[in-house]
Structures are given as structure tokens and as C-alpha cells.
Design an enzyme around this catalytic site. Structure first.
Site, mmCIF file in Angstrom:
data_model
loop_
_atom_site.group_PDB
_atom_site.id
_atom_site.type_symbol
_atom_site.label_atom_id
_atom_site.label_comp_id
_atom_site.label_asym_id
_atom_site.label_seq_id
_atom_site.Cartn_x
_atom_site.Cartn_y
_atom_site.Cartn_z
ATOM 1 N N TYR A 119 1.056 -15.400 -7.217
ATOM 2 C CA TYR A 119 2.503 -15.236 -6.991
ATOM 3 C C TYR A 119 3.190 -16.582 -6.801
ATOM 4 O O TYR A 119 4.318 -16.797 -7.246
ATOM 5 C CB TYR A 119 2.760 -14.337 -5.775
ATOM 6 C CG TYR A 119 2.469 -12.878 -6.055
ATOM 7 C CD1 TYR A 119 3.396 -12.070 -6.705
ATOM 8 C CD2 TYR A 119 1.252 -12.298 -5.689
ATOM 9 C CE1 TYR A 119 3.134 -10.740 -6.982
ATOM 10 C CE2 TYR A 119 0.980 -10.966 -5.961
ATOM 11 C CZ TYR A 119 1.919 -10.192 -6.608
ATOM 12 O OH TYR A 119 1.657 -8.879 -6.884
ATOM 13 N N ASP A 137 4.074 -7.193 4.226
ATOM 14 C CA ASP A 137 3.743 -7.474 2.826
ATOM 15 C C ASP A 137 2.797 -8.660 2.764
ATOM 16 O O ASP A 137 2.770 -9.479 3.680
ATOM 17 C CB ASP A 137 5.006 -7.767 2.007
ATOM 18 C CG ASP A 137 4.737 -7.578 0.524
ATOM 19 O OD1 ASP A 137 4.770 -6.423 0.061
ATOM 20 O OD2 ASP A 137 4.447 -8.568 -0.165
ATOM 21 N N ARG A 145 -0.589 1.850 0.883
ATOM 22 C CA ARG A 145 0.855 2.021 0.745
ATOM 23 C C ARG A 145 1.319 3.371 1.274
ATOM 24 O O ARG A 145 2.250 3.971 0.716
ATOM 25 C CB ARG A 145 1.272 1.880 -0.735
ATOM 26 C CG ARG A 145 1.107 0.486 -1.320
ATOM 27 C CD ARG A 145 2.209 -0.449 -0.844
ATOM 28 N NE ARG A 145 2.133 -1.742 -1.510
ATOM 29 C CZ ARG A 145 2.926 -2.122 -2.505
ATOM 30 N NH1 ARG A 145 3.842 -1.306 -2.965
ATOM 31 N NH2 ARG A 145 2.787 -3.304 -3.029
ATOM 32 N N ARG A 153 8.050 4.285 -0.516
ATOM 33 C CA ARG A 153 9.190 4.942 -1.150
ATOM 34 C C ARG A 153 8.998 6.393 -1.539
ATOM 35 O O ARG A 153 9.974 7.084 -1.820
ATOM 36 C CB ARG A 153 9.628 4.128 -2.374
ATOM 37 C CG ARG A 153 10.364 2.861 -1.991
ATOM 38 C CD ARG A 153 10.513 1.954 -3.171
ATOM 39 N NE ARG A 153 9.189 1.552 -3.637
ATOM 40 C CZ ARG A 153 8.961 0.658 -4.579
ATOM 41 N NH1 ARG A 153 9.967 0.113 -5.217
ATOM 42 N NH2 ARG A 153 7.735 0.348 -4.925
ATOM 43 N N ARG A 157 14.825 2.284 5.243
ATOM 44 C CA ARG A 157 14.990 1.059 4.466
ATOM 45 C C ARG A 157 16.476 0.807 4.168
ATOM 46 O O ARG A 157 16.941 -0.326 4.255
ATOM 47 C CB ARG A 157 14.203 1.161 3.161
ATOM 48 C CG ARG A 157 14.213 -0.121 2.335
ATOM 49 C CD ARG A 157 13.350 0.100 1.121
ATOM 50 N NE ARG A 157 13.369 -1.002 0.185
ATOM 51 C CZ ARG A 157 14.342 -1.232 -0.686
ATOM 52 N NH1 ARG A 157 15.411 -0.449 -0.714
ATOM 53 N NH2 ARG A 157 14.253 -2.229 -1.513
#
Ligand SMILES: Cc1c2[nH]c(c1CCC(=O)O)Cc1[nH]c(c(CCC(=O)O)c1C)Cc1[nH]c(c(CCC(=O)O)c1C)Cc1[nH]c(c(C)c1CCC(=O)O)C2
Length: 354
Positions: free
Chosen positions: A154, A77, A27, A31, A40
Site C-alpha cells: 500500500y 484498519d 470483517r 457494511r 458510520r
């Protein structure tokens, strides 16, 4: 294609000698970087960022402009696959990923779309080739996927889960249905990773983020088995070079013996496993990637350096170690602390490679 100027990451994965321990962070584009948050915002939402090759390329390169990292990872992703299979991925503000549809019955399974790589997932391949071009041989590019089990959780839960209630219930009460889903996912993933390799990915990582939630017996039957199938179906050489495969089962430290025989070139480790014990266990079968606790980055740069030194000493001399965090970097980490971490690996590791 431009010649690769820094190949110590690929070399360490193949257990070939290197001048120092290579490093990248799971990652690493994300952020915690103000420039990521800016791009973003420009894209609108997270999936629009993934689907815009130029912006996805921009954020992939952001951490490499700040830090002396030895690899880039495709900005995308793991949930692109279930989205392409028709489940309708969306992100709600302040919440994790969600799906409009779930897979809990034969009927749900039969409705899944068989995605086409140059159609439904063409945007991922465009991002890969754009990033490769822009990298211009600076460092290798990592492609990735989720493992079948991790993606299945998921798809069955309809989003993130703490207890995996529906997926585990299916595992114990309808194992054939789960096997059918996992097998279908493995086939899609083989096409997906091979398409990424063809588009320019020089190594690939399988994120088995939720493999560690399984029992000992269920891990081999419902996660490892399908990762082995994937690895056996991959293009292992491209552009005259081996394409190493990294298998990362978070929470899988107790299964290293069977993981080392999976066909993977390297195993990712979270911070709960000792690198020394792991190395003794896997011998020269595979390289190891990891494994600093991401929370160490909340400590001072001095403390970070001490922890880096401890982990390097724990692995010991010789090649076969790729430094990384034991999981993704957190969004609240100070970029200056990430810098101290990476610089410590660069400065302290050469003595282990003389
Ligand atoms: C489980 C998983 C997911 N995605 C991923 C995993 C496996 C790794 C792991 O175990 O953490 C993998 C992933 N997700 C992302 C990358 C990009 C490449 C990288 O820099 O490593 C990678 C490799 C970007 C992302 N994927 C996501 C973000 C945050 C989205 C944002 O900008 O708001 C990023 C940068 C969204 C995402 N995507 C996912 C979740 C649970 C979330 C929401 C939680 C969160 O925000 O961290 C699913």
C-alpha cells in the site's frame, strides 16, 4: 479486569479441548450490517469512526449482539500504521484507500516518521481498552496488524493494487530498499501489537493479505521472514494467559510447512486449501483457522448449513480448529445468512468434540 466467560476461541488456538468449534468472521463488523452503516454515517467517514473510541467500540460489539460469536475483533484498519508514519491516508467515496505520499526511494524512506504508540496511534489503544471494558469478559478481544509486506504494497503503490507493479519492481530491482522498509515496518508492528496486548488484546492476528502474490522464493525472503521477526518480538503472555498469534497469508496454502515453523500458534487458511490436507501437513504444531468461501453466504441457509457440515467433517474430530471465512465477509451479504452460518457451526460442531 472481568473474568473471561467464554474462552473456547483461546483454547482452540492453543489446541486445548473445547465443547464445540469456536467461530468468528473476518470483517464481522462492517457494511453488511445496517447498524454499522448507521454508526458510520454518524461518524462522518471511516477514519473518524476508527478514531472515536466510543463509536469504534459500538461497531465492534454490533455483530456480537446479533450472533453467538466466540471472539470480538478490534474495529480499526491495517493502514493506521502507514498513516501514522506520515503518508496521509484518505478514502475516496466508492474507492479503496489512498495515500498522499508513496515510498519509492531512499529519500522517501528517510522521511518516514517513527510513530509513537501513545501519541500517533493512541486512538487505537483507547479503542482496545474501551472495547475490553465494554465486553466485560463476554468473549476475548482480537488485536491485529497488516504484515510488513502487505503494508509495504500500500505504501509503495499509494493504495490498493491488482498487479503490485511498483512494489514488485522494487523487490526485483532494489531489494535492499524494500528490505529496509520491511525491517522498519516489522519494528513498528512489534511495538504496535505489544501496545494492543498491553491495552487488552487477548490474541493477535497478522493479516498478510497479499503474501500470496509472491513467488515461492520471495515469500520466505520478503514476507515470512518479517512475520517471524514480529512473532519473536511479541509479549506472549499477559494477565496470566498465553496471547496466541494467528498468521494469515491469503493464498499461502502451498507454504504451510514453513509457516508452521514461524512461531505462530495458528494459521489462517483461505478457501483454496483443503483443511484435511492442511491438518495432515501441520500436525500438532499449530491450530488452523478458516476456511469457508465468503461467497457461500450468497447461497440459501440450507446450502450454507451443508457447506459448514462439510468443512467440519473435513477438519474432523478434536480441537485445533477455529471456524471462520477464508477472507472477509462481503458487504452485500444478507445478515440473516451470516446468522444461519454461525448457528450451523454452533449446532453441528459439538459432535466433533466428544
Ligand atoms: C487489506 C486490508 C485493509 N484493511 C484490513 C485488511 C486486511 C484484511 C483483508 O485482507 O481484507 C483489515 C481490516 N479492516 C477493517 C477491519 C475491522 C475488523 C473486522 O471486523 O474484521 C480489519 C481487520 C475495517 C474496514 N476497513 C475498511 C472498511 C470499509 C470502510 C467503510 O465503512 O466504507 C472496513 C469496515 C476500508 C478498507 N481497508 C482496506 C481496504 C482495501 C479497504 C477498502 C475496501 C473495503 O471497503 O473493503 C485495507
Amino acid at each position: 479486569m472481568a473474568e473471561l466467560k467464554n474462552d473456547r476461541f483461546l483454547k482452540a488456538l492453543m489446541r486445548e479441548p473445547v465443547d464445540r468449534t469456536p467461530i468468528w468472521m473476518m470483517r464481522q463488523a462492517g457494511r453488511y450490517l445496517p447498524e454499522y452503516r448507521e454508526t458510520r454515517a454518524q461518524a462522518g467517514d471511516f477514519m473518524s469512526l476508527c478514531k472515536n473510541a466510543d463509536l469504534a467500540c459500538e461497531v465492534t460489539l454490533q455483530p456480537l449482539e446479533r450472533y453467538p460469536l466466540d471472539a470480538a475483533i478490534l474495529f480499526s484498519d491495517i493502514l493506521t500504521i502507514p498513516d501514522a508514519m506520515g503518508l496521509g491516508l484518505y478514502f475516496e467515496q466508492g474507492e479503496g484507500p489512498k495515500f498522499k505520499q508513496t515510498v519509492r526511494s531512499e529519500a522517501d524512506l528517510s522521511r518516514l516518521i517513527q510513530p509513537k504508540m501513545d501519541d500517533h496511534l493512541g486512538y487505537v489503544m483507547n479503542a482496545v481498552s474501551t472495547i475490553r471494558k465494554e465486553l466485560n469478559g463476554k468473549v476475548p478481544l482480537i488485536g491485529f496488524t497488516g504484515s510488513p509486506w502487505t503494508l509495504a504494497t500500500y505504501m509503495i503503490e499509494g493504495g490498493s493494487s491488482k498487479d503490485f507493479r511498483h512494489s514488485k519492481a522494487m523487490l526485483y530491482s532494489q531489494p535492499e530498499l524494500l528490505h529496509a522498509l520491511l525491517d522498519q515496518l516489522a519494528d513498528v508492528i512489534i511495538d504496535y501489537l505489544n501496545a494492543q496486548i498491553k491495552a487488552g488484546a487477548q490474541a493477535v492476528q497478522i493479516f498478510d493479505s497479499w503474501g500470496g502474490s509472491l513467488s515461492h522464493a520471495a515469500y520466505t525472503e520478503f514476507s515470512l521472514k518479517y512475520m517471524k521477526k514480529i512473532i519473536a518480538g511479541l509479549t506472549r503472555e499477559h494477565e496470566g494467559r498465553k496471547v496466541p498469534v494467528i498468521m494469515f497469508t491469503k493464498g499461502g496454502g502451498q507454504w504451510l510447512d514453513v509457516m508452521a515453523d514461524s512461531g505462530a500458534d495458528a494459521l489462517g487458511l483461505d478457501w483454496t486449501t483443503s483443511l484435511a490436507t492442511a491438518r495432515a501437513q501441520v500436525g500438532d504444531k499449530v491450530a488452523l483457522q478458516g476456511n469457508m468461501d465468503p461467497c457461500v453466504l450468497y447461497a440459501s441457509p440450507d446450502k450454507i448449513r451443508i457447506e459448514v457440515d462439510r468443512i467440519l467433517a473435513e477438519y474432523g474430530a478434536g480441537t485445533g480448529h477455529v471456524f471462520n471465512l477464508g477472507h472477509g465477509i462481503h458487504q452485500f451479504v444478507d445478515p440473516a445468512h451470516a446468522q444461519a452460518f454461525i448457528e450451523a457451526v454452533v449446532e453441528l460442531s459439538p459432535k466433533y468434540h466428544r
